[in-house]
Design a protein around this motif. Sequence first.
Motif, PDB file in Angstrom:
ATOM      1  N   LEU A  82      38.991 -50.311  47.390  1.00  0.00           N
ATOM      2  CA  LEU A  82      39.743 -50.831  48.676  1.00  0.00           C
ATOM      3  C   LEU A  82      39.008 -51.119  49.927  1.00  0.00           C
ATOM      4  CD1 LEU A  82      42.318 -47.667  47.974  1.00  0.00           C
ATOM      5  CD2 LEU A  82      42.819 -49.967  47.718  1.00  0.00           C
ATOM      6  N   SER A  83      39.685 -52.109  50.550  1.00  0.00           N
ATOM      7  CA  SER A  83      39.132 -52.750  51.556  1.00  0.00           C
ATOM      8  C   SER A  83      39.605 -51.815  52.899  1.00  0.00           C
ATOM      9  CB  SER A  83      39.617 -54.044  52.155  1.00  0.00           C
ATOM     10  OG  SER A  83      39.501 -54.470  53.351  1.00  0.00           O
ATOM     11  N   LEU A  84      38.594 -51.112  53.613  1.00  0.00           N
ATOM     12  CA  LEU A  84      38.586 -50.046  54.537  1.00  0.00           C
ATOM     13  C   LEU A  84      39.489 -50.859  55.931  1.00  0.00           C
ATOM     14  CD1 LEU A  84      35.590 -48.024  54.388  1.00  0.00           C
ATOM     15  CD2 LEU A  84      37.725 -47.302  53.364  1.00  0.00           C
ATOM     16  N   LYS A  85      39.025 -51.901  56.218  1.00  0.00           N
ATOM     17  CA  LYS A  85      39.527 -52.536  57.147  1.00  0.00           C
ATOM     18  C   LYS A  85      40.988 -53.058  57.161  1.00  0.00           C
ATOM     19  CE  LYS A  85      38.693 -56.981  58.305  1.00  0.00           C
ATOM     20  NZ  LYS A  85      37.703 -58.343  58.493  1.00  0.00           N
ATOM     21  N   ASP A  86      41.330 -53.252  55.979  1.00  0.00           N
ATOM     22  CA  ASP A  86      42.818 -53.597  55.596  1.00  0.00           C
ATOM     23  C   ASP A  86      43.758 -52.165  55.307  1.00  0.00           C
ATOM     24  OD1 ASP A  86      42.780 -56.359  55.494  1.00  0.00           O
ATOM     25  OD2 ASP A  86      41.798 -56.134  53.472  1.00  0.00           O
ATOM     26  N   LEU A  87      42.916 -51.292  55.000  1.00  0.00           N
ATOM     27  CA  LEU A  87      43.526 -49.761  55.050  1.00  0.00           C
ATOM     28  C   LEU A  87      44.050 -49.427  56.371  1.00  0.00           C
ATOM     29  CD1 LEU A  87      44.417 -48.291  52.370  1.00  0.00           C
ATOM     30  CD2 LEU A  87      41.976 -46.919  52.714  1.00  0.00           C
ATOM     31  N   GLU A  88      43.308 -49.551  57.340  1.00  0.00           N
ATOM     32  CA  GLU A  88      43.490 -49.373  58.634  1.00  0.00           C
ATOM     33  C   GLU A  88      44.878 -49.885  59.341  1.00  0.00           C
ATOM     34  OE1 GLU A  88      40.013 -50.390  61.267  1.00  0.00           O
ATOM     35  OE2 GLU A  88      38.851 -48.702  60.188  1.00  0.00           O
ATOM     36  N   GLN A  89      45.196 -51.048  58.558  1.00  0.00           N
ATOM     37  CA  GLN A  89      46.235 -51.560  58.883  1.00  0.00           C
ATOM     38  C   GLN A  89      47.600 -51.512  57.999  1.00  0.00           C
ATOM     39  OE1 GLN A  89      45.853 -53.732  61.708  1.00  0.00           O
ATOM     40  NE2 GLN A  89      43.689 -53.134  61.498  1.00  0.00           N
ATOM     41  N   GLY A  90      47.342 -50.426  57.138  1.00  0.00           N
ATOM     42  CA  GLY A  90      48.232 -49.915  56.259  1.00  0.00           C
ATOM     43  C   GLY A  90      48.348 -50.722  55.165  1.00  0.00           C
ATOM     44  N   VAL A  91      47.411 -51.825  54.855  1.00  0.00           N
ATOM     45  CA  VAL A  91      47.388 -52.772  53.884  1.00  0.00           C
ATOM     46  C   VAL A  91      46.403 -52.202  52.537  1.00  0.00           C
ATOM     47  CG1 VAL A  91      46.947 -54.908  53.036  1.00  0.00           C
ATOM     48  CG2 VAL A  91      48.024 -54.558  55.374  1.00  0.00           C
ATOM     49  N   TYR A  92      47.059 -52.045  51.467  1.00  0.00           N
ATOM     50  CA  TYR A  92      46.239 -51.308  50.147  1.00  0.00           C
ATOM     51  C   TYR A  92      45.746 -52.626  49.106  1.00  0.00           C
ATOM     52  CZ  TYR A  92      45.573 -48.040  46.342  1.00  0.00           C
ATOM     53  OH  TYR A  92      44.964 -47.499  45.500  1.00  0.00           O
ATOM     54  N   LYS A  93      44.632 -52.978  49.994  1.00  0.00           N
ATOM     55  CA  LYS A  93      44.340 -54.118  49.137  1.00  0.00           C
ATOM     56  C   LYS A  93      42.517 -54.067  48.625  1.00  0.00           C
ATOM     57  CE  LYS A  93      43.771 -59.105  50.162  1.00  0.00           C
ATOM     58  NZ  LYS A  93      43.749 -60.471  51.359  1.00  0.00           N
ATOM     59  N   ARG A  94      42.266 -54.535  47.509  1.00  0.00           N
ATOM     60  CA  ARG A  94      40.936 -54.340  47.066  1.00  0.00           C
ATOM     61  C   ARG A  94      40.033 -55.497  47.373  1.00  0.00           C
ATOM     62  NH1 ARG A  94      40.486 -50.103  44.101  1.00  0.00           N
ATOM     63  NH2 ARG A  94      42.375 -49.109  42.889  1.00  0.00           N
TER      64      ARG A  94
END
Length: 286
Positions: A82-94
């Motif tokens: 999972l992309s941690l940067k995207d996860l911070e924005q609430g986006v669940y992206k690999r």
Amino acid sequence: MTNLQKLAEIKNALNAKYFEREKEVEAILIALISRQHMLMIGPPGTGKSALAADIAKIVTGMNHFQWLLTRFSTPEELFGPLSLKDLEQGVYKRNTANKLPEAHITFLDEIFKANSAILNSLLTLINERKFYNNGHPVQVPLMSVIGSSNEYPEEGEGLEALFDSFLLRSEVDYVADDNNFIAMLQDSGNQPLPSTDIQELMNLQFFSEMVSIPPEVYQKLAEIRMELRNEGIFPSDRRFKQSLSVLKAKALVEQRQHVLVNDIVFLENALWETPDQKDLTVKIVR
């Protein structure tokens, strides 16, 4: 040298390197040209992964992904973390870089060890050439998955759909002939293999689609389907439809522009559903 001459050179070089693997070499090349998937079943140490790795080296400019599956394999191993940067924005992206969703050719060892956590994504990727990232379908460049296993999947493990995803199947065993066995022992395995590139492979895929199928081939397939049904064997319509691309690729490998009725013999391991139907299917197809 033309694309077809180069293909013949690659086929001959692989046959010279891998003893008693002519069927597997041909099947992998046909799988790549027809963009279908192939499964090799057999004991460890029979050259399954080495052959798949050499195919990946032969085609330059192609993304290659190889993985050994276990019961504990995680989605991260195949599809990326999972992309941690995207996860911070609430986006669940690999982040799929260097992973299966970005590969042109994939070798999955012990494919039937795939667990439920990765099975759905794997099936969608293999069958539909799509990967759902953050809920959005992304088209993947996948041409072929080469799978291998030491044994067939057990009934009741929920792996029927995965097994059915592989149009081409081949049973691999140890080298049988004594002379071939001695030649294999003496072989250093260092001889260079000829190569092609991804554009030339895509040209072959294009030429394969141009190969014609005469009416008598369709008629023979209909007869085979009826004979199989009479024996309680029901290959899906999809399997028959996909088989046409394999017949075209088979003709192209033999440098023909049309399919012959005899090419259908190549489908003897493509039209059965379960291993216990294999022998009867082979007999009917032949």
